[in-house]
Design a protein around this motif. Structure first.
Motif, PDB file in Angstrom:
ATOM      1  N   LEU A 305       0.812  -1.219   0.000  1.00 28.02           N
ATOM      2  CA  LEU A 305       0.000   0.000   0.000  1.00 28.02           C
ATOM      3  C   LEU A 305       0.846   1.271   0.000  1.00 28.02           C
ATOM      4  CD1 LEU A 305      -2.863  -0.980   2.485  1.00 28.02           C
ATOM      5  CD2 LEU A 305      -3.142  -0.431   0.074  1.00 28.02           C
ATOM      6  N   PHE A 306       1.911   1.273   0.786  1.00 27.12           N
ATOM      7  CA  PHE A 306       2.667   2.517   0.979  1.00 27.12           C
ATOM      8  C   PHE A 306       3.990   2.578   0.217  1.00 27.12           C
ATOM      9  CE2 PHE A 306      -0.006   2.149   4.824  1.00 27.12           C
ATOM     10  CZ  PHE A 306      -0.702   3.344   4.721  1.00 27.12           C
ATOM     11  N   LEU A 307       4.557   1.417  -0.123  1.00 29.08           N
ATOM     12  CA  LEU A 307       5.849   1.417  -0.803  1.00 29.08           C
ATOM     13  C   LEU A 307       5.809   0.671  -2.136  1.00 29.08           C
ATOM     14  CD1 LEU A 307       8.130   0.650   2.297  1.00 29.08           C
ATOM     15  CD2 LEU A 307       7.684   2.888   1.264  1.00 29.08           C
ATOM     16  N   GLY A 308       4.628   0.273  -2.556  1.00 31.87           N
ATOM     17  CA  GLY A 308       4.510  -0.525  -3.771  1.00 31.87           C
ATOM     18  C   GLY A 308       4.425   0.278  -5.050  1.00 31.87           C
ATOM     19  N   ASN A 311      -1.006   3.402  -7.809  1.00 32.14           N
ATOM     20  CA  ASN A 311      -1.842   4.596  -7.916  1.00 32.14           C
ATOM     21  C   ASN A 311      -3.046   4.452  -6.976  1.00 32.14           C
ATOM     22  OD1 ASN A 311      -3.896   3.040  -9.224  1.00 32.14           O
ATOM     23  ND2 ASN A 311      -2.861   3.322 -11.194  1.00 32.14           N
ATOM     24  N   ARG A 312      -3.879   5.470  -6.921  1.00 32.92           N
ATOM     25  CA  ARG A 312      -4.991   5.493  -5.967  1.00 32.92           C
ATOM     26  C   ARG A 312      -5.970   4.334  -6.194  1.00 32.92           C
ATOM     27  NH1 ARG A 312      -7.242   9.319  -2.627  1.00 32.92           N
ATOM     28  NH2 ARG A 312      -9.497   9.196  -2.295  1.00 32.92           N
ATOM     29  N   ASP A 313      -6.289   4.060  -7.457  1.00 29.51           N
ATOM     30  CA  ASP A 313      -7.226   2.988  -7.778  1.00 29.51           C
ATOM     31  C   ASP A 313      -6.673   1.629  -7.367  1.00 29.51           C
ATOM     32  OD1 ASP A 313      -9.685   2.005  -9.150  1.00 29.51           O
ATOM     33  OD2 ASP A 313      -8.210   1.066 -10.484  1.00 29.51           O
ATOM     34  N   GLU A 314      -5.393   1.398  -7.618  1.00 35.73           N
ATOM     35  CA  GLU A 314      -4.766   0.128  -7.248  1.00 35.73           C
ATOM     36  C   GLU A 314      -4.731  -0.053  -5.740  1.00 35.73           C
ATOM     37  OE1 GLU A 314      -1.597  -0.719 -10.869  1.00 35.73           O
ATOM     38  OE2 GLU A 314      -1.084   0.750  -9.310  1.00 35.73           O
ATOM     39  N   LYS A 315      -4.493   1.014  -4.999  1.00 35.26           N
ATOM     40  CA  LYS A 315      -4.466   0.938  -3.538  1.00 35.26           C
ATOM     41  C   LYS A 315      -5.837   0.542  -2.989  1.00 35.26           C
ATOM     42  CE  LYS A 315      -0.662   4.149  -2.629  1.00 35.26           C
ATOM     43  NZ  LYS A 315      -0.249   5.433  -2.000  1.00 35.26           N
ATOM     44  N   LYS A 316      -6.886   1.063  -3.588  1.00 33.75           N
ATOM     45  CA  LYS A 316      -8.240   0.713  -3.146  1.00 33.75           C
ATOM     46  C   LYS A 316      -8.489  -0.784  -3.329  1.00 33.75           C
ATOM     47  CE  LYS A 316     -10.469   5.183  -4.106  1.00 33.75           C
ATOM     48  NZ  LYS A 316     -11.484   5.878  -4.937  1.00 33.75           N
ATOM     49  N   LEU A 456      -8.267  -8.214  -8.748  1.00 36.16           N
ATOM     50  CA  LEU A 456      -8.002  -6.997  -7.969  1.00 36.16           C
ATOM     51  C   LEU A 456      -6.514  -6.682  -7.850  1.00 36.16           C
ATOM     52  CD1 LEU A 456     -10.520  -7.580  -5.023  1.00 36.16           C
ATOM     53  CD2 LEU A 456     -10.711  -5.814  -6.781  1.00 36.16           C
ATOM     54  N   ALA A 457      -5.665  -7.679  -7.973  1.00 35.82           N
ATOM     55  CA  ALA A 457      -4.228  -7.486  -7.732  1.00 35.82           C
ATOM     56  C   ALA A 457      -3.599  -6.586  -8.795  1.00 35.82           C
ATOM     57  CB  ALA A 457      -3.525  -8.838  -7.726  1.00 35.82           C
ATOM     58  N   ARG A 524     -17.622  -2.712  -2.535  1.00 39.30           N
ATOM     59  CA  ARG A 524     -17.908  -2.750  -3.969  1.00 39.30           C
ATOM     60  C   ARG A 524     -17.423  -1.481  -4.671  1.00 39.30           C
ATOM     61  NH1 ARG A 524     -17.646  -3.164  -8.121  1.00 39.30           N
ATOM     62  NH2 ARG A 524     -18.999  -3.832  -9.818  1.00 39.30           N
ATOM     63  N   ARG A 525     -17.554  -0.335  -4.002  1.00 39.13           N
ATOM     64  CA  ARG A 525     -17.073   0.928  -4.587  1.00 39.13           C
ATOM     65  C   ARG A 525     -15.553   0.933  -4.688  1.00 39.13           C
ATOM     66  NH1 ARG A 525     -21.490   3.209  -1.580  1.00 39.13           N
ATOM     67  NH2 ARG A 525     -20.127   3.640   0.198  1.00 39.13           N
ATOM     68  N   LEU A 526     -14.888   0.352  -3.677  1.00 37.46           N
ATOM     69  CA  LEU A 526     -13.428   0.283  -3.705  1.00 37.46           C
ATOM     70  C   LEU A 526     -12.940  -0.597  -4.858  1.00 37.46           C
ATOM     71  CD1 LEU A 526     -12.590  -0.157   0.100  1.00 37.46           C
ATOM     72  CD2 LEU A 526     -12.134   1.865  -1.292  1.00 37.46           C
ATOM     73  N   MET A 527     -13.749  -1.574  -5.252  1.00 34.05           N
ATOM     74  CA  MET A 527     -13.366  -2.510  -6.314  1.00 34.05           C
ATOM     75  C   MET A 527     -13.369  -1.863  -7.699  1.00 34.05           C
ATOM     76  SD  MET A 527     -15.482  -5.819  -4.853  1.00 34.05           S
ATOM     77  CE  MET A 527     -15.432  -6.718  -6.395  1.00 34.05           C
ATOM     78  N   GLY A 528     -14.008  -0.731  -7.834  1.00 34.09           N
ATOM     79  CA  GLY A 528     -14.013  -0.033  -9.119  1.00 34.09           C
ATOM     80  C   GLY A 528     -14.743  -0.813 -10.185  1.00 34.09           C
ATOM     81  N   ASN A 529     -14.053  -1.106 -11.285  1.00 36.75           N
ATOM     82  CA  ASN A 529     -14.687  -1.785 -12.417  1.00 36.75           C
ATOM     83  C   ASN A 529     -14.608  -3.305 -12.330  1.00 36.75           C
ATOM     84  OD1 ASN A 529     -11.959  -2.020 -12.757  1.00 36.75           O
ATOM     85  ND2 ASN A 529     -11.926  -1.401 -14.910  1.00 36.75           N
TER      86      ASN A 529
END
Length: 531
Positions: A305-308, A311-316, A456-457, A524-529
């Motif tokens: 999450l912090f050092l990978g 972007n914002r979408d991937e972190k979610k 999701l990964a 579900r919102r965090l999962m995006g598309n």
């Protein structure tokens, strides 16, 4: 019965076999049958031995068992189950980087066979020498062959299990419409083996525990023979990556050396243990292992999450994987009690006499596979039908349903435990209904887990995120073994507390399911598309 085996291999390197008429059988590559029977026999060996494992450990020495108490037996069972999933990670790594998938399956099968026959060694020695006298003492051979056999099975399974599924994925072109059907056929082989094995091995174990272990090894041996005889149908897939330059050869040599060093260190630790220079407390190790897994998982997710560099979408999306890791561990901590506390309940508190014959407790371990075979097509059709009407539940809701169904299964066990605590024997139907609900829970949650994790990964963390899914199963399996040590009714005090122990599991599973339902929309919102 299996945790997403039907999804393994779908995200692997491009395959090299194309679908052609000459290499097909009933519309599928002939190699699928090779892998079908190899996996069927491997699962025969695994579930045949598992049906006996905790019963053998808790059986009195006078009856040929090890005479361990419930707490120690549960801890060993949990550590064993945990290790099977943990070693799938280095097993896949060794196959990918050093020896290839096909050789990993072959060597893994050999090691598994040796493990089962090692566990059967005391019985084989008695058969050879003709010494079938009273079993009133526990010998060094009994203990050493038991622990050495378990270790070999864990190592062999780690090599074979993740890689045979990956080969299935390589049999088909990337966008083949037959791939899902191929995995479904492969998955059926798993459950056929898991259905037959507990019945066959438990039947032989009536006469001698070690005969049951030996039959499990014979099953894996049959799988190896047919794998070798029909291996020509796997030509072109599962081969090792050949280094193309000096740098790659050097890197590969260093990896090989690292593996040998690791094996040497393991051998030294085992030698110290068997020479009784190093003492091991399974209960303490199980407790520490739970903490270590939790810390490792937390540190990994925080790093990503912090050092990978995400972007914002991937972190979610990683945050969703992290949340599901927790709920997955809770589910498997209940589900994996099938081979431990529920197996002991079948032996100790279930009326198993039919027409004057006592049904072996291990037979109940086949029930889950029967239900999987019967209901898996129904669940698949149900999700498709709901999707057509735009009513299919989201993945987090399916996870929640799985947890609630698991809890309902243990609610059934609560009433069965009340009967046992009153001094009566429970009817077999209590366990059958419990396994029915647990199977429904598995079919709701298990197919979603690894598939959703891969979706999701972040691209550069797909393999590691898949590893985290299996780590959640490993953690749940370990917790299941520890719970079994206190929820198996081995003493009068434990028997009196057994109903409340099962009710605690109900509260935990159903409570987790309700919490997940409440947060399903935010997740579900965090999962995006991703769906």
């Amino acid at each position: 019965m299996e945790k997403d085996d039907q999804f393994l291999g779908k995200h692997n390197a491009p395959n090299k076999i194309l679908e052609n008429e000459g290499s097909q059988l009933f519309g599928h590559p002939k190699g699928l049958m090779t892998l079908f029977f190899t996996e069927m026999w491997e699962r025969f060996s695994y579930y045949g031995m598992r049906a006996l494992l905790i019963l053998f450990m808790t059986a009195p020495i006078a009856t040929g068992g090890l005479g361990f108490n419930d707490q120690t037996s549960g801890a060993i069972y949990g550590l064993y189950s945990m290790a099977v999933y943990l070693l799938a990670l280095p097993g896949g790594w060794i196959a990918d980087r050093i020896i290839g998938l096909k050789k990993s399956v072959w060597y893994g099968g050999i090691i598994i066979t040796l493990g089962h026959f090692t566990m059967a060694l005391p019985g084989l020695l008695a058969l050879i020498t003709g010494d079938h006298g009273a079993k009133g003492a526990l010998t060094g051979v009994d203990l050493y062959s038991f622990f050495m056999g378990l270790i070999l099975i864990v190592i062999g399974t780690g090599l074979l299990k993740p890689n045979i599924s990956s080969i299935v994925g390589q049999l088909y072109p990337e966008n083949s419409s037959k791939r899902d059907a191929g995995f479904s056929i492969f998955y059926m082989g798993i459950n056929v083996g898991a259905f037959i094995a507990p019945i066959a091995c438990s039947t032989l174990a009536i006469y001698d525990w070690h005969l049951g272990f030996g039959l499990a090894g014979f099953g894996m041996l049959m799988g190896l023979i047919q794998y070798k005889l029909t291996g020509k149908y796997l030509s072109g897939v599962g081969n090792p990556i050949v280094p193309t330059n000096k740098k790659e050869k050097g890197e590969r040599n260093n990896l090989v050396k690292g593996v040998w060093v690791a094996m040497l260190l393991i051998a030294i630790v085992l030698a110290l243990f068997f020479l009784e220079i190093l003492s091991i407390d399974p209960v303490a190790i199980a407790a520490v292992s739970n903490t270590v897994i939790a810390i490792v998982a937390l540190m990994f997710f925080l790093y990503v999450l912090f050092l990978g560099g995400l972007n914002r979408d991937e972190k979610k999306k990683v945050l969703v994987v992290m949340i599901l890791f927790v709920f997955s561990s809770i589910f498997w901590s209940g589900f994996e009690q099938a081979g431990s506390s529920l197996n002991l309940f079948a032996e100790r508190f279930t009326d198993r006499v039919i027409l004057g014959w006592e049904v072996p407790a291990g037979y109940f371990q086949s029930i889950n596979s029967i239900f999987i075979i019967l209901f898996a097509p129904f669940f698949g059709a149900m999700w498709v039908a709901l999707a057509k009407r735009n009513l299919e539940p989201s993945s987090p809701l399916k996870f929640a349903f799985g947890l609630v169904l698991l809890g309902i299964g243990f609610l059934v066990m609560y009433f069965a435990a009340k009967i046992a605590a009153s001094g009566d024997m429970a009817a077999p139907s209590w366990l059958v209904i419990t396994y029915l609900f647990h199977t429904f829970g598995e079919l709701s949650l298990s197919p979603v887990g690894l598939s959703l994790t891969t979706k999701l990964a972040p691209k550069k963390f797909v393999g590691q995120m898949m590893g985290m899914w299996f780590l959640s199963i490993a953690m749940g399996s370990l917790i299941a073994g520890r719970i079994a040590g206190g929820a198996s009714g081995g003493t009068e005090e434990a028997l009196a507390q057994m109903p409340s122990q099962y009710m605690l599991i109900v509260y935990t599973a159903v409570g987790a399911g309700i919490v997940l339902m409440l947060v399903a929309k935010p997740i579900r919102r965090l999962m995006g598309n991703v769906h």
